[in-house]
Design a protein around this motif. Structure first.
Motif, PDB file in Angstrom:
ATOM      1  N   ILE A   1     -50.702 -68.166 -47.788  1.00 12.90           N
ATOM      2  CA  ILE A   1     -50.056 -67.999 -46.478  1.00 12.90           C
ATOM      3  C   ILE A   1     -50.666 -66.811 -45.738  1.00 12.90           C
ATOM      4  CG2 ILE A   1     -48.162 -66.429 -47.088  1.00 12.90           C
ATOM      5  CD1 ILE A   1     -47.788 -69.618 -44.973  1.00 12.90           C
ATOM      6  N   LEU A   2     -51.264 -65.865 -46.483  1.00 10.17           N
ATOM      7  CA  LEU A   2     -51.893 -64.708 -45.850  1.00 10.17           C
ATOM      8  C   LEU A   2     -53.180 -65.081 -45.119  1.00 10.17           C
ATOM      9  CD1 LEU A   2     -51.367 -61.961 -48.581  1.00 10.17           C
ATOM     10  CD2 LEU A   2     -50.055 -62.331 -46.491  1.00 10.17           C
ATOM     11  N   ASN A   3     -53.690 -66.292 -45.380  1.00 10.48           N
ATOM     12  CA  ASN A   3     -54.830 -66.757 -44.595  1.00 10.48           C
ATOM     13  C   ASN A   3     -54.493 -66.853 -43.115  1.00 10.48           C
ATOM     14  OD1 ASN A   3     -57.212 -67.518 -46.374  1.00 10.48           O
ATOM     15  ND2 ASN A   3     -55.561 -68.564 -47.457  1.00 10.48           N
ATOM     16  N   TYR A   4     -53.219 -67.094 -42.808  1.00 11.52           N
ATOM     17  CA  TYR A   4     -52.821 -67.271 -41.404  1.00 11.52           C
ATOM     18  C   TYR A   4     -52.889 -65.960 -40.618  1.00 11.52           C
ATOM     19  CZ  TYR A   4     -51.730 -71.956 -42.889  1.00 11.52           C
ATOM     20  OH  TYR A   4     -51.851 -73.224 -43.386  1.00 11.52           O
ATOM     21  N   PRO A   5     -52.316 -64.842 -41.119  1.00 11.71           N
ATOM     22  CA  PRO A   5     -52.566 -63.574 -40.417  1.00 11.71           C
ATOM     23  C   PRO A   5     -54.040 -63.217 -40.351  1.00 11.71           C
ATOM     24  CG  PRO A   5     -50.793 -63.315 -42.014  1.00 11.71           C
ATOM     25  CD  PRO A   5     -51.330 -64.693 -42.189  1.00 11.71           C
ATOM     26  N   ASP A   6     -54.778 -63.467 -41.450  1.00  8.66           N
ATOM     27  CA  ASP A   6     -56.211 -63.198 -41.431  1.00  8.66           C
ATOM     28  C   ASP A   6     -56.888 -63.984 -40.307  1.00  8.66           C
ATOM     29  OD1 ASP A   6     -55.876 -61.618 -43.670  1.00  8.66           O
ATOM     30  OD2 ASP A   6     -56.537 -63.150 -45.083  1.00  8.66           O
ATOM     31  N   TYR A   7     -56.560 -65.232 -40.214  1.00  6.67           N
ATOM     32  CA  TYR A   7     -57.139 -66.151 -39.232  1.00  6.67           C
ATOM     33  C   TYR A   7     -56.738 -65.750 -37.808  1.00  6.67           C
ATOM     34  CZ  TYR A   7     -57.715 -70.808 -36.970  1.00  6.67           C
ATOM     35  OH  TYR A   7     -58.041 -71.853 -36.149  1.00  6.67           O
ATOM     36  N   LEU A   8     -55.455 -65.452 -37.630  1.00  6.27           N
ATOM     37  CA  LEU A   8     -54.927 -65.228 -36.290  1.00  6.27           C
ATOM     38  C   LEU A   8     -55.186 -63.826 -35.761  1.00  6.27           C
ATOM     39  CD1 LEU A   8     -51.567 -67.118 -36.842  1.00  6.27           C
ATOM     40  CD2 LEU A   8     -53.422 -67.845 -35.315  1.00  6.27           C
ATOM     41  N   GLU A   9     -55.429 -62.887 -36.646  1.00  8.29           N
ATOM     42  CA  GLU A   9     -55.594 -61.502 -36.215  1.00  8.29           C
ATOM     43  C   GLU A   9     -57.063 -61.092 -36.066  1.00  8.29           C
ATOM     44  OE1 GLU A   9     -53.335 -59.231 -39.020  1.00  8.29           O
ATOM     45  OE2 GLU A   9     -51.438 -60.185 -38.446  1.00  8.29           O
ATOM     46  N   HIS A  10     -57.974 -62.007 -36.305  1.00  5.99           N
ATOM     47  CA  HIS A  10     -59.390 -61.709 -36.138  1.00  5.99           C
ATOM     48  C   HIS A  10     -59.967 -62.504 -34.963  1.00  5.99           C
ATOM     49  CE1 HIS A  10     -58.839 -60.082 -40.200  1.00  5.99           C
ATOM     50  NE2 HIS A  10     -59.893 -59.345 -39.941  1.00  5.99           N
ATOM     51  N   SER A  11     -61.176 -62.162 -34.590  1.00  7.56           N
ATOM     52  CA  SER A  11     -61.776 -62.718 -33.377  1.00  7.56           C
ATOM     53  C   SER A  11     -62.088 -64.209 -33.514  1.00  7.56           C
ATOM     54  CB  SER A  11     -63.070 -61.972 -33.044  1.00  7.56           C
ATOM     55  OG  SER A  11     -62.797 -60.626 -32.748  1.00  7.56           O
ATOM     56  N   PHE A  12     -61.991 -64.902 -32.390  1.00  5.36           N
ATOM     57  CA  PHE A  12     -62.431 -66.290 -32.271  1.00  5.36           C
ATOM     58  C   PHE A  12     -63.641 -66.329 -31.343  1.00  5.36           C
ATOM     59  CE2 PHE A  12     -57.955 -66.685 -33.343  1.00  5.36           C
ATOM     60  CZ  PHE A  12     -57.950 -67.695 -34.283  1.00  5.36           C
ATOM     61  N   THR A  13     -64.559 -67.207 -31.651  1.00  7.39           N
ATOM     62  CA  THR A  13     -65.739 -67.378 -30.807  1.00  7.39           C
ATOM     63  C   THR A  13     -65.683 -68.739 -30.135  1.00  7.39           C
ATOM     64  OG1 THR A  13     -67.069 -66.006 -32.299  1.00  7.39           O
ATOM     65  CG2 THR A  13     -68.255 -67.427 -30.753  1.00  7.39           C
ATOM     66  N   LEU A  14     -65.816 -68.754 -28.821  1.00  7.17           N
ATOM     67  CA  LEU A  14     -65.829 -70.020 -28.077  1.00  7.17           C
ATOM     68  C   LEU A  14     -67.143 -70.745 -28.343  1.00  7.17           C
ATOM     69  CD1 LEU A  14     -64.400 -71.840 -25.952  1.00  7.17           C
ATOM     70  CD2 LEU A  14     -65.678 -70.587 -24.207  1.00  7.17           C
ATOM     71  N   VAL A  15     -67.049 -71.968 -28.877  1.00  9.33           N
ATOM     72  CA  VAL A  15     -68.269 -72.728 -29.191  1.00  9.33           C
ATOM     73  C   VAL A  15     -68.459 -73.924 -28.266  1.00  9.33           C
ATOM     74  CG1 VAL A  15     -68.325 -71.994 -31.593  1.00  9.33           C
ATOM     75  CG2 VAL A  15     -67.047 -74.053 -30.988  1.00  9.33           C
ATOM     76  N   ASP A  16     -67.400 -74.346 -27.573  1.00  9.20           N
ATOM     77  CA  ASP A  16     -67.546 -75.489 -26.674  1.00  9.20           C
ATOM     78  C   ASP A  16     -66.372 -75.537 -25.711  1.00  9.20           C
ATOM     79  OD1 ASP A  16     -68.689 -77.733 -25.568  1.00  9.20           O
ATOM     80  OD2 ASP A  16     -67.856 -79.131 -27.036  1.00  9.20           O
ATOM     81  N   GLN A  17     -66.619 -76.073 -24.518  1.00 10.11           N
ATOM     82  CA  GLN A  17     -65.554 -76.313 -23.549  1.00 10.11           C
ATOM     83  C   GLN A  17     -65.843 -77.617 -22.817  1.00 10.11           C
ATOM     84  OE1 GLN A  17     -65.350 -73.708 -20.099  1.00 10.11           O
ATOM     85  NE2 GLN A  17     -67.369 -72.860 -20.563  1.00 10.11           N
ATOM     86  N   GLU A  18     -64.783 -78.323 -22.505  1.00  8.25           N
ATOM     87  CA  GLU A  18     -64.928 -79.639 -21.872  1.00  8.25           C
ATOM     88  C   GLU A  18     -63.784 -79.851 -20.890  1.00  8.25           C
ATOM     89  OE1 GLU A  18     -64.997 -84.415 -23.095  1.00  8.25           O
ATOM     90  OE2 GLU A  18     -64.784 -82.850 -24.646  1.00  8.25           O
ATOM     91  N   LEU A  19     -64.133 -80.323 -19.696  1.00 10.38           N
ATOM     92  CA  LEU A  19     -63.125 -80.613 -18.687  1.00 10.38           C
ATOM     93  C   LEU A  19     -62.687 -82.070 -18.839  1.00 10.38           C
ATOM     94  CD1 LEU A  19     -61.819 -78.946 -16.447  1.00 10.38           C
ATOM     95  CD2 LEU A  19     -63.408 -79.994 -14.828  1.00 10.38           C
TER      96      LEU A  19
END
Length: 365
Positions: free
Chosen positions: A193-211
């Motif tokens: 369950i600690l993977n979730y704070p690890d995941y949510l509290e670190h940076s995300f990189t935008l890899v794609d966007q689509e309209l």
């Protein structure tokens, strides 16, 4: 006092080096006859620790009321070997309770020499986002798919302990030990369950966007922006969350957000309205240095509600005025907007600032 020791197998489903060295970690859980450290008693302390190349489980059980002091002394002397304690809601209950029982016996022990890692406190901010029914350990075990044998709660076992003190029947002792042991076995089991704070509290990189083009209930077309982010961390169980303007889905190391765009005219409100005039026929505000050239009948002093200019474009919603410039449909609307431009947005969103804003909002819902 009765001491039980066993060497169970614990699957390591979480990178323990994120917490510390294996040998430095002490998982612990207590059983008591009530919630108050002043008016009830400690009857069982259980610990899980890594030593000799294997996991160990030890339990100290007060087989008489007078054995409580011995249990306390044994546990705190054992605790001196470990710099990190890991527990579930221990900051809220176990640790304060143990300190009160130490004071009752005038014992000089505390937790000042250790770092406390409370699984409950780490995951509590994300309860709504993950859709957890409760914050009990069993609820988190169910979320992760962890099974346990024990069917009793700690409260139900208080009467079992009282019966044991009278009869000393082995079957009652086994019930008491099983509940505590299952909590201890379950604690390493719920570490993922600690993977979730690890995941949510670190940076995300935008890899794609689509309209995307969608249709509302009346068949009218509107656009939504699909954003795909990548994290260096992963979640063991996927989760999703929705609101009226945004949907989020997390799977593995990927996070996908779909956000409805607002396309049309919005208002930008000037903050220093006392320096502006509102143009009645043009429905906008201009600075007083320019307004002096406008017919007096066509202007009035601006208020906070009328001190705006209109802007047309495509906008992303935000739930706090974080991204500039801030635009609104009307003054003091809770949802505000900022301009969307695909190239500029991709440049600004390198570290996932917008999706983090969405996560914070959905955590609070």
């Amino acid at each position: 006092m009765i001491t039980i020791h066993e060497t169970p197998l614990f699957p390591e489903t979480y990178p323990l080096d994120r917490l510390g060295k294996r040998e430095d970690l002490l998982f612990f859980d207590i059983e008591t006859t009530g919630f108050s450290g002043e008016y009830s008693n400690l009857y069982l302390v259980g610990c899980v620790y890594y030593e000799g190349g294997r996991w160990n489980l030890v339990q100290w059980f007060a087989d008489t009321v007078s054995a409580e002091k011995e249990v306390l002394i044994t546990f705190f002397e054992f605790l001196k070997r470990f710099p990190i304690v890991v527990h579930f809601n221990g900051d809220g209950f176990d640790i304060p309770y143990l300190l009160k029982r130490c004071r009752a016996y005038d014992l000089p022990y505390d937790f000042s020499g250790v770092t406390s890692l409370d699984i409950y406190k780490k995951i509590r901010p994300y309860r709504n986002l993950l859709g957890l029914e409760s914050m009990k350990q069993k609820a988190i075990e169910q979320f992760l798919g962890v099974e346990r044998e024990d069917i009793y709660s700690g409260g139900q076992l208080i009467e079992v302990y009282k019966d044991y003190l009278f009869s000393h029947e082995q079957v009652l002792l086994d019930m008491l030990l099983l509940h505590n042991a299952d909590d201890l076995r379950g604690m390493p089991g719920i570490l993922p369950i600690l993977n979730y704070p690890d995941y949510l509290e670190h940076s995300f990189t935008l890899v794609d966007q689509e309209l995307l083009t969608r249709n509302d209930l009346f068949g009218r077309e509107y656009h939504a922006l699909k954003l795909i982010y990548q994290s260096d961390y992963t979640v063991p169980v996927p989760f999703s969350r929705s609101s009226s303007v945004a949907d989020l889905e997390a799977k593995g190391g990927q996070l996908t957000a779909s956000v409805d765009l607002y396309e049309g005219e919005l208002k930008y409100f000037y903050p220093d309205y006392k320096n502006y005039y509102y143009l009645i026929y043009e429905d906008r505000a201009i600075h007083k240095s320019v307004a002096e050239y406008v017919d007096r009948e066509a202007r009035i002093k601006a208020t906070a509600k009328t001190c705006y200019t209109r802007r047309d474009g495509s906008y992303l919603p935000q739930f706090a005025p974080i991204f500039e410039p801030v635009l609104q449909k009307e003054y003091k609307d809770r949802i505000t907007y900022f301009p969307y431009d695909d190239r500029q947005f991709a440049e600004q969103e390198r570290n996932g600032g917008y999706v983090r804003h969405l996560l914070d909002y959905l955590c609070s819902k």
